[in-house]
Design an enzyme around this catalytic site. Structure first.
Site, PDB file in Angstrom:
ATOM      1  N   LYS A 155      19.622  12.969 -36.311  1.00  0.00           N
ATOM      2  CA  LYS A 155      18.460  13.079 -35.414  1.00  0.00           C
ATOM      3  C   LYS A 155      18.977  12.803 -34.001  1.00  0.00           C
ATOM      4  O   LYS A 155      18.810  11.699 -33.465  1.00  0.00           O
ATOM      5  CB  LYS A 155      17.405  12.052 -35.833  1.00  0.00           C
ATOM      6  CG  LYS A 155      16.104  12.679 -36.278  1.00  0.00           C
ATOM      7  CD  LYS A 155      15.139  11.659 -36.771  1.00  0.00           C
ATOM      8  CE  LYS A 155      13.797  11.723 -36.077  1.00  0.00           C
ATOM      9  NZ  LYS A 155      13.127  13.011 -36.042  1.00  0.00           N
TER      10      LYS A 155
HETATM   11  N1  PMP Z   1      13.288  17.987 -39.459  1.00  0.00           N
HETATM   12  C1  PMP Z   1      13.268  17.602 -38.176  1.00  0.00           C
HETATM   13  C2  PMP Z   1      13.969  18.414 -37.154  1.00  0.00           C
HETATM   14  C3  PMP Z   1      12.573  16.435 -37.809  1.00  0.00           C
HETATM   15  O1  PMP Z   1      12.541  16.031 -36.535  1.00  0.00           O
HETATM   16  C4  PMP Z   1      11.888  15.698 -38.810  1.00  0.00           C
HETATM   17  C5  PMP Z   1      11.098  14.463 -38.433  1.00  0.00           C
HETATM   18  N2  PMP Z   1      11.889  13.321 -38.448  1.00  0.00           N
HETATM   19  C6  PMP Z   1      11.961  16.126 -40.141  1.00  0.00           C
HETATM   20  C7  PMP Z   1      12.666  17.286 -40.427  1.00  0.00           C
HETATM   21  C8  PMP Z   1      11.338  15.343 -41.248  1.00  0.00           C
HETATM   22  O2  PMP Z   1      12.126  14.217 -41.547  1.00  0.00           O
HETATM   23  P1  PMP Z   1      11.473  12.876 -42.122  1.00  0.00           P
HETATM   24  O3  PMP Z   1      10.791  13.251 -43.383  1.00  0.00           O
HETATM   25  O4  PMP Z   1      12.640  11.986 -42.390  1.00  0.00           O
HETATM   26  O5  PMP Z   1      10.564  12.360 -41.091  1.00  0.00           O
END
Ligand code: PMP
Length: 311
Positions: A155
């Site tokens: 991220k």
């Molecule tokens: N893909 C992206 C690009 C994101 O920013 C997120 C949000 N964090 C997700 C997928 C979903 O991930 P998570 O379930 O860990 O929040």
């Protein structure tokens, strides 16, 4: 409103958590972050945070991709966050943002020989996208960042310029969000959420090497579909045209939660209504995150409230 942040090793009033315009991460996107949700259960008078240690494990992995040395383990970051949330005293749903960043003030793009900073703050947050009626997606004219450019499994702050281009284009074109393709034309995910679909009684999502974030909600949903719904799960490349003929589709993620998709590129998904599988997954998910399903209580951290502030 937010009153505190963890900043430079301690919890301080939010006004004191400030950085210089010369900060490396502000100039070059050399930061990484997490996004974690806390759910307020009115009947229990309790804030529950969903899969916090898993979020912090991924956060530390993102930091590793950026050659960062943070002085904390995932478990220590959980403790700090519990302390921070206890002081905020949220009595409503909230969102927790840990952010690690190259904090050196100066010019020169690189990852090495730089200081690392860490901050955590939280804000109140309701639904980011509708969860009761379906959303409409359009295929983005932008492509997803590739692992050979900026790793999507981290991220990483800089790669959210890609997400921002995607989200704004989608909204300017009248869609709620976008279906984003990889360089090879296969589906990756949405602007900030993973993509899943149902076809012929199977739950199908992209593989994690298709430039998607290793979503915590994604892995929870895959587990729940198998354990609770007995649904077979497939992780494999997905063609754009296969999405058009899916029986059901939805986005999942911490922000979007479980958001049913009812059309893609103006093609109706299924019969255009929120489908039965996504409805069941939503019910399971919201019961769990709000602390109403003891079978998955181990996914939650209950935050002791130090002082109650009405939200
Ligand atoms: N893909 C992206 C690009 C994101 O920013 C997120 C949000 N964090 C997700 C997928 C979903 O991930 P998570 O379930 O860990 O929040």
């Amino acid at each position: 409103m937010t009153r505190f942040a963890f900043f430079n090793g301690k919890i301080v009033p939010i006004e004191e958590a400030k950085v210089s315009v010369m900060t490396h991460a502000l100039n070059y996107g050399t930061g990484c972050f997490g996004g974690i949700r806390g759910y307020w259960n009115r009947a229990h008078e309790q804030l529950y945070v969903f899969r916090m240690v898993d979020h912090y494990r991924r956060f530390l992995q993102s930091a590793k991709l950026l050659l960062m040395e943070l002085d904390y383990s995932a478990e220590e970051l959980v403790e700090i966050t519990v302390d921070l949330l206890g002081r905020e005293g949220w009595t409503q749903d909230c969102y927790i943002r840990p952010l690690a960043y190259k904090s050196t003030e100066g010019i020169g793009v690189r990852l090495h020989n730089l200081e690392d900073g860490l901050t955590i703050f939280s804000v109140p947050m309701g639904d980011y996208l509708p969860v009761d009626h379906g959303i409409r997606l359009g295929t983005s004219s932008w492509r997803r960042v590739d692992d050979t450019a900026i790793p999507a499994r981290g991220k990483i702050s800089g790669s959210y310029a890609n997400s921002a281009l995607i989200k704004t284009e989608a909204q300017f074109n009248g869609f709620d969000d976008a279906l984003v393709l990889n360089q090879d034309g296969h589906v990756s995910e949405a602007s900030a959420a993973n993509f899943l679909m149902v076809r012929n009684g199977k739950l199908i999502t992209t593989t994690i090497s298709d430039n998607v974030l290793e979503g915590i909600v994604r892995s929870s949903v895959l587990q729940l579909a198998q354990e609770q719904l007995g649904l077979p799960v497939e992780e494999r490349p997905i063609d754009r045209s296969e999405v058009y003929i899916a029986d059901e589709a939805f986005l999942c993620g911490t922000g979007v939660q479980i958001s049913p998709v009812i059309s893609v590129d103006h093609r109706t998904i299924g019969n255009g209504e929120v489908g039965p599988v996504v409805t069941q997954i939503q019910k399971l998910f919201f019961d769990i995150v709000r602390g109403n399903d003891p079978a998955y209580g181990h996914w939650l951290t209950a935050v002791p409230q130090r002082e109650l502030v009405m939200g």
